[in-house]
Design an enzyme around this catalytic site. Structure first.
Site, PDB file in Angstrom:
ATOM      1  N   GLY A 119       0.928  -1.220  -0.062  1.00  0.00           N
ATOM      2  CA  GLY A 119       0.106   0.104   0.203  1.00  0.00           C
ATOM      3  C   GLY A 119       0.921   1.247  -0.021  1.00  0.00           C
ATOM      4  O   GLY A 119       0.165   2.420   0.169  1.00  0.00           O
TER       5      GLY A 119
ATOM      6  N   ALA B 228       6.253  11.083  11.242  1.00  0.00           N
ATOM      7  CA  ALA B 228       6.346   9.784  11.014  1.00  0.00           C
ATOM      8  C   ALA B 228       7.654   9.043  10.595  1.00  0.00           C
ATOM      9  O   ALA B 228       8.122   8.122  10.960  1.00  0.00           O
ATOM     10  CB  ALA B 228       5.315   9.191  10.119  1.00  0.00           C
ATOM     11  N   HIS B 229       8.488  10.009   9.811  1.00  0.00           N
ATOM     12  CA  HIS B 229       9.922   9.579   9.161  1.00  0.00           C
ATOM     13  C   HIS B 229      11.120   9.317  10.388  1.00  0.00           C
ATOM     14  O   HIS B 229      11.939   8.571  10.206  1.00  0.00           O
ATOM     15  CB  HIS B 229      10.213  10.420   7.991  1.00  0.00           C
TER      16      HIS B 229
ATOM     17  N   GLU C  11      21.753   5.591  -5.884  1.00  0.00           N
ATOM     18  CA  GLU C  11      20.762   4.731  -6.410  1.00  0.00           C
ATOM     19  C   GLU C  11      20.204   5.309  -7.580  1.00  0.00           C
ATOM     20  O   GLU C  11      20.015   4.699  -8.769  1.00  0.00           O
ATOM     21  CB  GLU C  11      19.718   4.202  -5.254  1.00  0.00           C
TER      22      GLU C  11
ATOM     23  N   LEU D 164      11.106   1.153 -35.948  1.00  0.00           N
ATOM     24  CA  LEU D 164      12.244   1.011 -37.144  1.00  0.00           C
ATOM     25  C   LEU D 164      12.641  -0.416 -37.579  1.00  0.00           C
ATOM     26  O   LEU D 164      12.890  -0.684 -38.654  1.00  0.00           O
ATOM     27  CB  LEU D 164      13.581   1.842 -36.886  1.00  0.00           C
TER      28      LEU D 164
END
Length: 382
Positions: A130, A180-181, A245, A340
């Site tokens: 989610g 929250a982080h 990354e 192509l």
């Protein structure tokens, strides 16, 4: 075109050795690995034996202490063989740096030698069913219980997940933290941990040789000593490493763009229509000229970022720009090259068809391109 100053003669020697190795050990097997939806562990061992796994790691743990240019070469050469070999780059340059930077001495001794030899395959588990790019909204929890953390939750779309021996898990050690982080931490979860199971390999549109699966944690008991760094610092650790990354995604997309153009130029010179090679039609020439121009522009920009990143510069904004623009470009190049090739471009026996479906995800993973634009806009103080 001439590449940046970060490539010296020793880098060219390394590239030739790697290309020769991949021509022998990987290229003939790609079709089989795609059917099996996994690169075999025996190949990982061979890659490790040749020194192509985690070359940046300290010699103390068996690495070569190689500079970032070697990582660039490995990612480019693996991508030239198949986009589905992305798992090696993820292991080398995305997962293992978390252990190198935030791991304790005992953690490094425990996981780095095996990661270099190919005995241990790694993955990183961020995405949840989610929750995609919004990492602060993850629901997987790791609650301290004496000398262990009790982990509950699910992760999905995990590259290397099926074959991984250990996973760097993004979880919440403080679910009530505000914001929250600040409750996010990183835990290393090893295969064999009670309560940790893997789902079946997921059926993807492309990148079939790259094993991808769901990871399930049901009261999994993870030793507290497997915490990477400090509790509550996980989000900051992720932000620190996401520059590399996303640069790696741009590097791989750039390599794919260049290869597809090379292959298409060769094809249109051989393929005839109305009595002459289709390379002689103005439309074909204009399409190839447009692609060549944009690819060259992208190459100059990406190489500049490689040099800046190698020098330790903060280039989050510029990497975000490269990630979205180059991955949009690689999809555009793939579509034009398929066109192509005509009907043959839609046949799996032609590499361009496989590239077309393999590169599609590059604008989604490592943070969607929409998130990249959000980062850029934020840095513009809009």
């Amino acid at each position: 075109m001439k590449r940046g100053n970060f490539f010296q003669e020793e880098h060219d020697i390394f590239r030739r050795a790697l290309r020769k190795f991949l021509e022998k050990e990987a290229k003939p097997n790609i079709e089989q690995w795609e059917m099996e939806k996994e690169v075999p562990r025996s190949f990982w061992k061979k890659v490790g034996e040749q020194g192509f796994l985690c070359p940046q790691v300290s010699e103390e743990y068996g690495g070569l202490e190689a500079d970032f240019a070697y990582s660039v070469i490995i990612n480019e050469e693996f991508d030239r063989v198949s986009v589905g070999l992305v798992g090696v780059g993820l292991h080398n340059d995305i997962v293992i740096p978390y252990i190198e930077t935030f791991g304790s001495d005992s953690q490094k001794e425990r996981w780095l030698p095996g990661a270099i030899s190919g005995d241990l395959i790694s993955a990183i588990a961020m995405t949840e069913p989610g929750t995609g790019s919004d990492l602060a909204a993850i629901q997987t929890t790791a609650i301290r219980d004496g000398n262990h953390y009790i982990v509950n939750g699910e992760k999905t779309f995990i590259t290397n997940g099926y074959s991984a021996d250990f996973v760097v898990l993004v979880c919440k050690t403080d679910p009530k933290a505000s914001p929250a982080h600040k409750g996010i931490s990183l835990l290393v979860v090893e295969v064999g941990t009670t309560g940790f199971t893997k789902g079946k390999k997921l059926k993807k549109v492309g990148m079939h040789a790259s094993d991808t699966c769901e990871l399930i944690f049901q009261d999994a008991r993870v030793p507290a000593e497997n915490l990477l760094g400090e509790e509550g610092k996980g989000f900051y650790y992720l932000m620190e490493k996401l520059q590399q990354e996303r640069l790696m995604v741009a590097i791989q997309a750039m390599a794919s763009s260049e290869l597809m153009l090379e292959q298409t130029i060769d094809y249109v010179k051989e393929r005839k229509a109305f009595g002459k090679p289709i390379s002689q039609f103005q439309h074909t020439q204009f399409k190839l000229a447009e692609m060549k121009t944009e690819i060259n522009i992208g190459r100059v920009y990406v190489d500049r970022l490689i040099e800046s990143h190698k020098n330790g510069e903060d280039i989050v904004t510029e990497v975000s720009m490269a990630k979205w623009w180059i991955t949009d470009l690689v999809k555009k190049v793939a579509a034009s090259c398929v066109q192509l090739h005509g009907g043959y471009g839609y046949m799996e026996e032609y590499e361009i068809a496989r590239r077309y479906r393999d590169v599609a995800v590059s604008s989604i993973y490592a943070g969607t391109n929409e998130i990249m634009k959000t980062i850029i806009a934020k840095k513009m103080n809009l």
